[in-house]
Design an enzyme around this catalytic site. Structure first.
Site, short mmCIF file in Angstrom:
data_model
loop_
_atom_site.label_atom_id
_atom_site.label_comp_id
_atom_site.label_asym_id
_atom_site.label_seq_id
_atom_site.Cartn_x
_atom_site.Cartn_y
_atom_site.Cartn_z
CB SER A 150 2.44 8.05 -5.32
OG SER A 150 1.44 8.12 -4.32
CE1 TYR B 280 6.72 7.77 -1.76
CE2 TYR B 280 4.54 8.78 -1.83
CZ TYR B 280 5.50 7.74 -2.21
OH TYR B 280 4.95 6.71 -2.93
CE LYS C 284 6.89 7.58 -5.55
NZ LYS C 284 7.53 6.56 -6.35
#
Length: 254
Positions: A146, A159, A163
């Site tokens: 991402s 998060y 990633k």
């Protein structure tokens, strides 16, 4: 030239492929000749997508797998090899982000869950697929990362960290496994219109910011990520490994 995208005879596992980006990738790989393994947490959801593919004349098998469960990961690889003879392509698409908030408010349980699904599962599935790919003379592993791993947004810190780790794992695998003919790459999407990202694209303030600041002025759609996955899966991408391909409409330029 189009024959370079032909995946006839190839077996591809796509995690999180009962919807969204995963389903779009699975469909495009199947349309180009691959036998695809539809995999997500619930068998019924996998069966529904596989049956839909078969109705369209595509080759698909449904094998449920909660990627956060190590026994499920083992079963996914073993069942694929048992049913289809081996693995040529692994797309680690399944991911999670159960919270939105400051990094200091994340609990140990939340941190461990995010890392388990977003980093450990792709690492483990790749390791478990390695021997089969080596026996088949090579393969392609695609990790769905991402842009959050490049430029973190407030509220998505854990998060984003997961990633970023996945992108570095991609480069490490590529460096170590190239000698086996195995290519490893990551795709880093920006905002894509899926159920997973609905909290963002249904937020009018966020959408206005994207439309006004990013060069293309819009979010992407799952098929636009699938096209990149096809390239990386096929002979057309045979000299690409260790790359993090960004597809974000120019978001990182803003």
């Amino acid at each position: 030239m189009m024959t370079k995208f032909n995946l006839k005879g190839k077996v591809a596992i796509i995690t999180g492929s009962s919807k969204g980006i995963g389903e779009a990738i699975a469909r495009l790989l199947a349309e180009n000749g691959a036998t695809v393994v539809i995999s997500s947490r619930k068998q019924e959801a996998c069966d529904a997508v596989a049956e839909k593919f078969k109705a369209d004349g595509l080759s698909a098998v449904a094998i449920a797998c909660h990627v956060g469960n190590p026994d499920d990961r083992t079963a996914l690889v073993e069942k694929t090899i048992e049913k289809l003879g081996g693995i040529d392509i692994l797309v680690n698409n399944a991911g999670t982000n159960p919270v939105f908030g400051p990094v200091e408010e994340a609990t140990d349980e939340i941190f461990d869950h995010i890392m388990n699904v977003n980093v450990k599962a792709p690492w483990d599935l790749a390791n478990k697929s390695l021997e089969s790919m080596k026996k088949r003379g090579g393969g392609s592993i695609i990790n769905i990362s991402s842009v959050e791993g490049e430029l973190p947004e407030e509220g998505l810190g854990i998060y984003s960290t997961s990633k970023a780790a996945l992108s570095m794992l991609t480069k490490s695998q590529a460096k170590e496994w190239g000698k086996f003919g195995i290519r490893v790459n990551a795709i880093s999407p920006g905002l894509i219109k899926t159920k997973f990202s609905a909290a963002l694209w249904t937020n009018q303030q966020i959408m206005q910011q994207i439309e006004s600041s990013s060069p293309l002025g819009r979010m992407g759609n799952p098929e636009e990520i699938a096209y990149i996955a096809l390239l990386l899966s096929s002979e057309a991408g045979s000299f690409i490994t260790g790359s993090i391909l960004v597809a974000d409409g120019g978001f990182l330029l803003s």
